[in-house]
Design an enzyme around this catalytic site. Structure first.
Site, PDB file in Angstrom:
ATOM      1  N   GLY A 254       0.815  -1.219   0.000  1.00 62.11           N
ATOM      2  CA  GLY A 254       0.000   0.000   0.000  1.00 62.11           C
ATOM      3  C   GLY A 254       0.841   1.259   0.000  1.00 62.11           C
ATOM      4  O   GLY A 254       0.561   2.221  -0.716  1.00 62.11           O
ATOM      5  N   CYS A 255       1.890   1.260   0.806  1.00 62.60           N
ATOM      6  CA  CYS A 255       2.752   2.445   0.912  1.00 62.60           C
ATOM      7  C   CYS A 255       3.537   2.677  -0.372  1.00 62.60           C
ATOM      8  O   CYS A 255       3.756   3.823  -0.771  1.00 62.60           O
ATOM      9  CB  CYS A 255       3.688   2.313   2.110  1.00 62.60           C
ATOM     10  N   THR A 256       3.940   1.596  -1.030  1.00 61.38           N
ATOM     11  CA  THR A 256       4.634   1.723  -2.305  1.00 61.38           C
ATOM     12  C   THR A 256       3.678   2.276  -3.360  1.00 61.38           C
ATOM     13  O   THR A 256       4.037   3.185  -4.121  1.00 61.38           O
ATOM     14  CB  THR A 256       5.216   0.368  -2.743  1.00 61.38           C
TER      15      THR A 256
END
EC number: 1.11.1.24
Length: 151
Positions: free
Chosen positions: A45-47
């Site tokens: 998700g953060c990527t």
């Protein structure tokens, strides 16, 4: 209760991905800023969120705005994350969670994950949007929409 729309961003300092001192006062009051708090470098998700901000970064820059990501990851982790995904913006290391606490970013998923919250700040340092969503890629269009209204 964390920072809300209409609040002024408090002064804070942190180390950036190059290990340099970052002072919020160096940017607040000069241009609109998107501060986005995210859980962890190199997670799916953060990527996706970082790469979405990367892909729209020129749109933010063209509007005179800056994007700054903040997580508790180390400077070394941030540097690898930036190089791996060619991120053009600053990542701040908040290993002691002081900035997260200053903003009042709450954990998600029963306290298991650090919160994912985006703050859009006008050039006077006043918060215009607080967007709290676990859906990582929803943050970018919302932030861009508010920045467009500010300029």
């Amino acid at each position: 209760m964390g920072l809300q729309v209409g609040d002024k961003i408090p002064n804070f300092s942190a180390k950036d991905n190059d290990g340099n001192d970052f002072e919020s006062a160096s940017i607040i009051g000069k241009k609109p800023v998107v501060f986005y708090f995210y859980p962890k470098d190199n997670t799916p998700g953060c990527t996706a969120q970082a790469c979405s901000f990367r892909d729209k970064y020129e749109d933010f820059k063209d509007l005179g705005a800056e994007v700054i990501g903040i997580s508790s990851d180390s400077i070394a982790s941030h540097e690898k994350f930036i190089q791996r995904y060619k991120l053009p913006f600053i990542l701040l290391s908040d290993s002691d969670k002081k900035i997260r606490n200053l903003f009042g970013v709450k954990p998600n998923l029963f306290g298991l994950l650090p919160g994912r919250v985006t703050y859009v700040v006008d050039k006077n340092g006043i918060i215009q949007l607080v967007f709290d969503s676990l859906v990582a890629t929803n943050h970018i269009p919302r932030a861009l929409e508010i920045i467009k209204k500010l300029v």
